[in-house]
Design an enzyme around this catalytic site. Structure first.
Site, PDB file in Angstrom:
ATOM      1  N   GLU A   1      -5.210   0.034   1.676  1.00 49.60           N
ATOM      2  CA  GLU A   1      -5.655  -1.360   1.905  1.00 49.60           C
ATOM      3  C   GLU A   1      -7.077  -1.563   1.391  1.00 49.60           C
ATOM      4  O   GLU A   1      -7.405  -2.567   0.769  1.00 49.60           O
ATOM      5  CB  GLU A   1      -5.668  -1.657   3.411  1.00 49.60           C
ATOM      6  CG  GLU A   1      -4.470  -2.338   4.000  1.00 49.60           C
ATOM      7  CD  GLU A   1      -3.871  -3.428   3.147  1.00 49.60           C
ATOM      8  OE1 GLU A   1      -4.588  -4.357   2.725  1.00 49.60           O
ATOM      9  OE2 GLU A   1      -2.661  -3.332   2.886  1.00 49.60           O
TER      10      GLU A   1
ATOM     11  N   SER B   1       0.822  -1.208   0.000  1.00 49.14           N
ATOM     12  CA  SER B   1       0.000   0.000   0.000  1.00 49.14           C
ATOM     13  C   SER B   1       0.862   1.266   0.000  1.00 49.14           C
ATOM     14  O   SER B   1       0.347   2.360  -0.226  1.00 49.14           O
ATOM     15  CB  SER B   1      -0.961  -0.004   1.193  1.00 49.14           C
ATOM     16  OG  SER B   1      -0.235   0.029   2.398  1.00 49.14           O
ATOM     17  N   HIS B   2       2.151   1.157   0.279  1.00 48.20           N
ATOM     18  CA  HIS B   2       3.063   2.297   0.125  1.00 48.20           C
ATOM     19  C   HIS B   2       4.184   1.966  -0.849  1.00 48.20           C
ATOM     20  O   HIS B   2       5.281   2.491  -0.742  1.00 48.20           O
ATOM     21  CB  HIS B   2       3.630   2.751   1.471  1.00 48.20           C
ATOM     22  CG  HIS B   2       2.638   3.486   2.284  1.00 48.20           C
ATOM     23  ND1 HIS B   2       1.815   2.869   3.188  1.00 48.20           N
ATOM     24  CD2 HIS B   2       2.267   4.799   2.288  1.00 48.20           C
ATOM     25  CE1 HIS B   2       1.007   3.765   3.744  1.00 48.20           C
ATOM     26  NE2 HIS B   2       1.252   4.932   3.213  1.00 48.20           N
TER      27      HIS B   2
END
Lengths: 335, 335
Positions: A187, A46-47
């Protein structure tokens, strides 16, 4: 789902090329490419590279500077400010790091305000260089108003991550980095992309009813983790990384975005503490006692935050990173 | 359940008399009486008069000094230490407060370590005087090893409260004070005394199985709030109010107690920040923006932490405080 595996160098080159092509300066393109590849490398999808399209979209919407250079301000004996001037936070953080370390080592505790930055990156990456210098650190930032306060039904707080790091000489630092929402917005979006429902408790639809449909939550309201306690922490982040440092709340950031779909804009607060200034010659003795705590956690099956990230890092350096083919194609198409 | 109502003066006189009779010095008896009556007054029964028997029990077990005076140490430009020398934390905190405020106003941020203190009091009471001086503050302390880390089954962390305060000129400050456990230990004990079961998720029995029986949880393990996120915060409190300030972890505190049933012994960390040093002349403008956030919370039915406490305070000042008759008798019997 089809997947593509890239070496870390290939991933970096792809990200850098796309960011440069989109109009970011060499320095900003390199900083964003490095940061997102590091996220991917550490198993934090997610990053990771997933963030590249959002960075480009934000630039196209005119909501991030492609080339502004940060300005440092030594604003009080224990406070540093750095003005990112509308660019991403990463260069501003790099520029301010040495003075924050110096002030922390001098005074024992010091704070850094990063102002007027567009923020997409994981906070653990800002914490890690401080732990590498033997410092204890806390970081937080508001985001966009996506999360309803406990007892409410309408978005007001950001996902408002809070990160903390503790140095462990010779070992990977203890670092946690958690959204104060029940889940990170990335997410929820990854669930939507994968066509999966989310666990109960992650959010509300636009009528304020609980739902497990990620698309409805993204249109409605996310929820804080842990009920009123997580909500209180989210409010704290709004306050200390918003008004306290003269920067935007999550609601103000979303208003500023005005529907452009850009990344959050505002400030980040980092607090660092030097065990040597608290403990003098006894610092090593006391840091060793923290290892006793970590051993007792591990012995009963609890995880040390950050360890998984370092395992993934070691693996990615050998095996590269694997991302969904659809994401790969989306990024390639931007370049 | 039968109940007794006392005026605040009657409650104070009762507490002070019992504490003096038990052997506490005038200064310590007054500080403890004031603190517990304030807790009762503010509707916080678990930090109210209920604490008096525990304070006396701790003294009888030889686990708290009845009369030690605190020693202040100006240990770094932005760090104050105060040694409570085995007494309760309250006098040490009073002694250190002016220097902490001065350092915060000078540097922008400062930290206070209260060391070698026996701790029973609510942290919001330590935060409030800082917000009254226009400062933002954070406080935390370990306790006894009563809480299992997420993923584990055995007590390791304390209930490790974390408190935060934000000044609101002309209004009651925004202050939250929360255990990083799912519930305060006092709450669980109050359920046991009342013969009630607790909600699911508060703890495990001594075999590591979930239970709602408060007595089994008190013998087994409490759980952190919010799963691994609350657990990470509990670990942070262990570290920054333990080894970072050269003081005990919750496990070390429990070991030191050696089964005597005394109160937690160790340190407390307080961090204060001065909005005026972060914002200069713009401080009032930015503090006013925080009121917009609070209004938006209230408008959708979310509570402002601390407001209930101030409502209860206003009511108690008129109507007095009402406690279970059994508790009243227990306290009277000590004096």
């Amino acid at each position: 789902m089809k997947q593509i595996t890239l070496t870390l160098d290939e991933a970096y080159d792809l990200a850098y090329r796309v960011l440069r092509h989109s109009g970011f300066s060499e320095l900003h393109a390199a900083a964003v490419a490095r940061n997102t590849v590091n996220g991917e490398r550490d198993g934090c999808a997610s990053h990771g590279l997933y963030r590249i399209p959002g960075c480009v979209r934000t630039l196209r919407a005119g909501k991030v500077s492609p080339d502004a250079l940060p300005t440092l301000q030594d604003s009080a004996p224990a406070v540093v400010k750095v003005d990112a001037a509308g660019a991403f936070s990463l260069l501003a953080w790099e520029k301010a790091l040495p003075l924050l370390v110096e002030k922390t080592q001098q005074g024992g505790i010091a704070a850094l305000a990063i102002n007027r930055c567009v923020h997409f990156s994981a906070l653990w990456a800002d914490i890690e260089p401080l732990t590498e210098q033997g410092l204890v650190a806390l970081a937080c930032t508001p985001s966009h108003a996506w999360v309803a306060p406990a007892g409410g039904t309408t978005p007001l707080f950001g996902t408002n991550p809070l990160a903390f790091g503790w140095p462990r000489p010779g070992k990977a630092p203890f670092i946690f980095d958690m959204a104060t929402s029940a889940a990170a917005r990335g997410e929820i979006d990854l669930h939507r992309r994968a066509g999966k429902s989310v666990p109960p408790g992650w959010g509300l639809d636009s009528e304020g009813r609980e739902t497990t449909d990620p698309a409805r939550i993204l249109e409605g309201a996310m929820l804080p983790f842990g009920g009123h306690k997580g909500s209180a922490l989210a409010a704290m982040v709004e306050l200390i990384a918003g008004p306290l440092i003269g920067d935007m709340t999550s609601q103000e950031s979303l208003d500023f975005d005005a529907g452009a779909g850009g990344l959050p804009y505002g400030g980040e607060l980092i607090i660092a503490m030097d065990p040597r200034r608290f403990l003098g010659d006894e610092a090593d003795t006391h840091l060793a006692r923290s290892e006793t705590l970590f051993s007792a956690m591990t012995a009963q099956g609890a995880r040390i935050p950050g360890e998984r990230r370092h395992r993934e890092r070691a693996r990615s350096e050998v095996e590269g990173v694997t991302i969904p083919a659809a994401l790969y194609q989306e990024i390639v198409a931007l370049g």
